[in-house]
Design a protein around this motif. Structure first.
Motif, PDB file in Angstrom:
ATOM      1  N   ASN A 243      21.312  11.552   4.893  1.00  0.00           N
ATOM      2  CA  ASN A 243      21.811  11.994   3.602  1.00  0.00           C
ATOM      3  C   ASN A 243      20.682  12.664   2.823  1.00  0.00           C
ATOM      4  OD1 ASN A 243      22.765  11.921   0.811  1.00  0.00           O
ATOM      5  ND2 ASN A 243      24.361  10.599   1.599  1.00  0.00           N
ATOM      6  N   ILE A 244      21.003  13.561   1.921  1.00  0.00           N
ATOM      7  CA  ILE A 244      19.983  14.265   1.138  1.00  0.00           C
ATOM      8  C   ILE A 244      19.255  13.354   0.152  1.00  0.00           C
ATOM      9  CG2 ILE A 244      21.073  16.516   1.353  1.00  0.00           C
ATOM     10  CD1 ILE A 244      22.200  16.146  -1.457  1.00  0.00           C
ATOM     11  N   ILE A 245      19.764  12.163  -0.074  1.00  0.00           N
ATOM     12  CA  ILE A 245      19.145  11.246  -1.035  1.00  0.00           C
ATOM     13  C   ILE A 245      17.867  10.603  -0.486  1.00  0.00           C
ATOM     14  CG2 ILE A 245      20.354   9.114  -0.420  1.00  0.00           C
ATOM     15  CD1 ILE A 245      19.861  10.432  -3.961  1.00  0.00           C
ATOM     16  N   ILE A 246      17.697  10.577   0.817  1.00  0.00           N
ATOM     17  CA  ILE A 246      16.535   9.922   1.419  1.00  0.00           C
ATOM     18  C   ILE A 246      15.208  10.479   0.887  1.00  0.00           C
ATOM     19  CG2 ILE A 246      15.287   9.518   3.585  1.00  0.00           C
ATOM     20  CD1 ILE A 246      18.032   9.178   4.911  1.00  0.00           C
TER      21      ILE A 246
ATOM     22  N   VAL B 277      14.521  11.627  -1.960  1.00  0.00           N
ATOM     23  CA  VAL B 277      14.349  11.138  -3.329  1.00  0.00           C
ATOM     24  C   VAL B 277      13.791   9.717  -3.308  1.00  0.00           C
ATOM     25  CG1 VAL B 277      15.554  10.566  -5.467  1.00  0.00           C
ATOM     26  CG2 VAL B 277      16.192  12.616  -4.174  1.00  0.00           C
ATOM     27  N   ILE B 278      14.340   8.876  -2.459  1.00  0.00           N
ATOM     28  CA  ILE B 278      13.854   7.495  -2.337  1.00  0.00           C
ATOM     29  C   ILE B 278      12.427   7.487  -1.808  1.00  0.00           C
ATOM     30  CG2 ILE B 278      14.190   5.292  -1.153  1.00  0.00           C
ATOM     31  CD1 ILE B 278      17.228   6.018  -1.092  1.00  0.00           C
ATOM     32  N   ARG B 279      12.167   8.279  -0.791  1.00  0.00           N
ATOM     33  CA  ARG B 279      10.841   8.323  -0.167  1.00  0.00           C
ATOM     34  C   ARG B 279       9.744   8.740  -1.153  1.00  0.00           C
ATOM     35  NH1 ARG B 279      11.440   5.008   3.193  1.00  0.00           N
ATOM     36  NH2 ARG B 279      12.507   5.413   5.128  1.00  0.00           N
TER      37      ARG B 279
ATOM     38  N   PRO C 280       7.780   5.126  -0.240  1.00  0.00           N
ATOM     39  CA  PRO C 280       7.671   5.693   1.106  1.00  0.00           C
ATOM     40  C   PRO C 280       7.875   4.689   2.241  1.00  0.00           C
ATOM     41  CG  PRO C 280       5.542   5.691  -0.006  1.00  0.00           C
ATOM     42  CD  PRO C 280       6.556   5.251  -1.005  1.00  0.00           C
ATOM     43  N   ASP C 281       7.708   3.403   1.971  1.00  0.00           N
ATOM     44  CA  ASP C 281       7.860   2.400   3.030  1.00  0.00           C
ATOM     45  C   ASP C 281       9.173   1.635   2.952  1.00  0.00           C
ATOM     46  OD1 ASP C 281       5.343   3.058   4.045  1.00  0.00           O
ATOM     47  OD2 ASP C 281       4.347   1.640   2.713  1.00  0.00           O
ATOM     48  N   ALA C 282      10.083   2.067   2.076  1.00  0.00           N
ATOM     49  CA  ALA C 282      11.328   1.337   1.882  1.00  0.00           C
ATOM     50  C   ALA C 282      12.235   1.427   3.103  1.00  0.00           C
ATOM     51  CB  ALA C 282      12.060   1.890   0.664  1.00  0.00           C
ATOM     52  N   LEU C 283      12.914   0.331   3.378  1.00  0.00           N
ATOM     53  CA  LEU C 283      13.975   0.329   4.374  1.00  0.00           C
ATOM     54  C   LEU C 283      15.196   0.931   3.708  1.00  0.00           C
ATOM     55  CD1 LEU C 283      15.223  -0.557   7.079  1.00  0.00           C
ATOM     56  CD2 LEU C 283      15.748  -2.734   5.978  1.00  0.00           C
ATOM     57  N   ILE C 284      15.768   1.954   4.327  1.00  0.00           N
ATOM     58  CA  ILE C 284      16.901   2.645   3.723  1.00  0.00           C
ATOM     59  C   ILE C 284      18.116   2.506   4.633  1.00  0.00           C
ATOM     60  CG2 ILE C 284      17.783   4.869   2.943  1.00  0.00           C
ATOM     61  CD1 ILE C 284      14.858   5.711   2.479  1.00  0.00           C
TER      62      ILE C 284
END
Length: 69
Positions: free
Chosen positions: A48-51, A53-55, A59-63
């Motif tokens: 998804n294009i949202i990744i 934004v989260i990163r 940067p180390d988050a489990l998505i």
């Protein structure tokens, strides 16, 4: 086989978590190039294009991403 499994799950309104797992090498860097290629391919096809934004913030988050399918 993976794509068939993902498609089957989508068709049956199920979530899919794509994982890369090797149990015998005991070294996560041994197959790093193959791992990068695998997730590059899967991300192009299913991410998804949202990744990004989260990163930017974590940067180390489990998505885990849900899809409209």
């Amino acid at each position: 086989m993976l794509r068939k499994g993902v498609q089957y799950a989508i068709e049956n309104d199920m979530y899919v978590m794509v994982d890369w797992h090797i149990l015998t090498d005991n070294n996560p860097n041994q197959n790093l190039a193959e791992t990068i290629n695998f997730f590059n391919m899967m991300a192009k096809e299913y991410a998804n294009i949202i990744i990004p934004v989260i990163r930017r913030h974590k940067p180390d988050a489990l998505i885990l991403i849900g899809t409209p399918n």
